[in-house]
Design a protein around this motif. Structure first.
Motif, PDB file in Angstrom:
ATOM      1  N   VAL A 179      -9.693  -0.092   0.103  1.00 50.54           N
ATOM      2  CA  VAL A 179      -8.265   0.198   0.282  1.00 50.54           C
ATOM      3  C   VAL A 179      -8.093   1.306   1.336  1.00 50.54           C
ATOM      4  CG1 VAL A 179      -7.378  -0.610  -1.940  1.00 50.54           C
ATOM      5  CG2 VAL A 179      -8.395   1.649  -1.792  1.00 50.54           C
ATOM      6  N   PRO A 180      -8.572   1.056   2.567  1.00 55.41           N
ATOM      7  CA  PRO A 180      -8.571   2.122   3.572  1.00 55.41           C
ATOM      8  C   PRO A 180      -7.178   2.647   3.904  1.00 55.41           C
ATOM      9  CG  PRO A 180      -9.095   0.010   4.579  1.00 55.41           C
ATOM     10  CD  PRO A 180      -9.112  -0.198   3.100  1.00 55.41           C
ATOM     11  N   GLU A 181      -6.173   1.780   3.915  1.00 55.68           N
ATOM     12  CA  GLU A 181      -4.821   2.232   4.250  1.00 55.68           C
ATOM     13  C   GLU A 181      -4.284   3.159   3.163  1.00 55.68           C
ATOM     14  OE1 GLU A 181      -1.476   2.594   6.714  1.00 55.68           O
ATOM     15  OE2 GLU A 181      -3.550   2.023   7.044  1.00 55.68           O
ATOM     16  N   VAL A 182      -4.542   2.820   1.907  1.00 57.82           N
ATOM     17  CA  VAL A 182      -4.126   3.676   0.799  1.00 57.82           C
ATOM     18  C   VAL A 182      -4.832   5.019   0.899  1.00 57.82           C
ATOM     19  CG1 VAL A 182      -4.193   3.979  -1.709  1.00 57.82           C
ATOM     20  CG2 VAL A 182      -3.542   1.770  -0.751  1.00 57.82           C
ATOM     21  N   MET A 189      -3.268   7.136   3.704  1.00 61.21           N
ATOM     22  CA  MET A 189      -1.962   7.685   3.355  1.00 61.21           C
ATOM     23  C   MET A 189      -2.080   8.811   2.331  1.00 61.21           C
ATOM     24  SD  MET A 189       0.670   4.475   3.320  1.00 61.21           S
ATOM     25  CE  MET A 189      -0.385   3.158   2.768  1.00 61.21           C
ATOM     26  N   LEU A 190      -2.990   8.657   1.384  1.00 60.57           N
ATOM     27  CA  LEU A 190      -3.174   9.708   0.390  1.00 60.57           C
ATOM     28  C   LEU A 190      -3.796  10.952   1.016  1.00 60.57           C
ATOM     29  CD1 LEU A 190      -4.267   7.733  -2.774  1.00 60.57           C
ATOM     30  CD2 LEU A 190      -2.199   9.085  -2.471  1.00 60.57           C
ATOM     31  N   ASP A 205       0.824  -1.210   0.000  1.00 61.63           N
ATOM     32  CA  ASP A 205       0.000   0.000   0.000  1.00 61.63           C
ATOM     33  C   ASP A 205       0.857   1.259   0.000  1.00 61.63           C
ATOM     34  OD1 ASP A 205      -2.302  -1.491  -0.086  1.00 61.63           O
ATOM     35  OD2 ASP A 205      -2.788  -1.242   2.037  1.00 61.63           O
ATOM     36  N   ALA A 206       1.910   1.269   0.830  1.00 63.20           N
ATOM     37  CA  ALA A 206       2.792   2.438   0.873  1.00 63.20           C
ATOM     38  C   ALA A 206       3.475   2.651  -0.471  1.00 63.20           C
ATOM     39  CB  ALA A 206       3.826   2.272   1.978  1.00 63.20           C
ATOM     40  N   LEU A 207       3.866   1.568  -1.124  1.00 62.13           N
ATOM     41  CA  LEU A 207       4.484   1.663  -2.454  1.00 62.13           C
ATOM     42  C   LEU A 207       3.485   2.223  -3.464  1.00 62.13           C
ATOM     43  CD1 LEU A 207       6.530   1.174  -4.712  1.00 62.13           C
ATOM     44  CD2 LEU A 207       5.947  -1.263  -4.607  1.00 62.13           C
ATOM     45  N   VAL A 251       1.455   9.246  -6.118  1.00 61.35           N
ATOM     46  CA  VAL A 251       1.931  10.617  -5.904  1.00 61.35           C
ATOM     47  C   VAL A 251       2.950  10.979  -6.982  1.00 61.35           C
ATOM     48  CG1 VAL A 251       3.274  12.084  -4.331  1.00 61.35           C
ATOM     49  CG2 VAL A 251       1.409  10.669  -3.432  1.00 61.35           C
ATOM     50  N   SER A 252       3.824  10.056  -7.321  1.00 65.46           N
ATOM     51  CA  SER A 252       4.825  10.293  -8.363  1.00 65.46           C
ATOM     52  C   SER A 252       4.170  10.529  -9.720  1.00 65.46           C
ATOM     53  CB  SER A 252       5.794   9.112  -8.427  1.00 65.46           C
ATOM     54  OG  SER A 252       6.773   9.312  -9.404  1.00 65.46           O
TER      55      SER A 252
END
Length: 199
Positions: free
Chosen positions: A117-120, A123-124, A47-49, A55-56
């Motif tokens: 995708v709650p973690e994504v 983070m966003l 998810d962090a990736l 973002v990129s």
């Protein structure tokens, strides 16, 4: 390129092909030519990736140094904080929307399937401040590191809100979507009307 960069590039390709929900860690490994352990080592989690890859992708669309970026052309010749600069930046944003359609569709995937995708999504949400700051710098001409919090949290939120509305219109029906001239004239009329006594 090392494994970290390979993973990021592979994740970007997976996002554009499959989106957030359907992209697996194995998809990223296959696309990047790396291994599963590399994801955890370099990014902590899939998810962090994926968040970093998204973002990129967004940053690539709006990069000011890019000839096709949102700050391209004669934006810098327009007076800071002017309606002319407002119009030129939005014209660049709108011009980029068709070619970056797949990237913006990812945003709406999160809106529609964010619960999956709650973690994504979390983070966003945290990364949105950087987006507000980047847009504010583009419109005002003030470097991001010189912007005060009040400006980012007001003007920045305004620009992000307009951007989201424009994305929605251009993804749904480009032929009837708002143009930069219309947006600028609408703002000009609103400014002229503020404080007017209609009684």
């Amino acid at each position: 390129m090392g494994h970290r960069e390979d993973l990021l590039e592979g994740a970007k390709r997976c996002l554009l092909q499959k989106g957030f929900v359907r992209t697996t860690a194995r998809d990223i490994v296959k696309e990047s030519g790396t291994n599963l352990a590399s994801i955890g080592y370099h990014y902590g989690s899939k998810d962090a990736l994926l968040v970093q890859a998204y973002v990129s992708l967004i940053e690539g669309v709006g990069e000011s140094g890019n000839d096709r970026g949102w700050g391209a052309g004669d934006v810098d010749t327009a007076p800071l904080g002017s309606l002319e600069r407002f119009q030129k930046v939005w014209a660049n944003v709108i011009r980029s929307l068709p070619e970056s359609r797949a990237i913006w569709l990812l945003s709406f995937e999160l809106v529609l399937q964010g619960d999956r995708v709650p973690e994504v999504r979390r983070m966003l949400g945290e990364a949105q401040r950087d987006g507000r700051s980047g847009l504010t710098a583009l419109f005002t001409g003030i470097p991001e590191d010189e912007l005060d919090d009040a400006t980012v949290e007001t003007e920045g939120r305004f620009y992000v809100t307009v951007l989201n509305g424009l994305m929605m219109q251009w993804l749904f029906d480009p032929d009837s979507a708002t143009g930069a001239d219309q947006l600028t004239e609408g703002l000009r009329r609103m400014i002229a009307g503020i404080g007017r006594d209609d009684s």
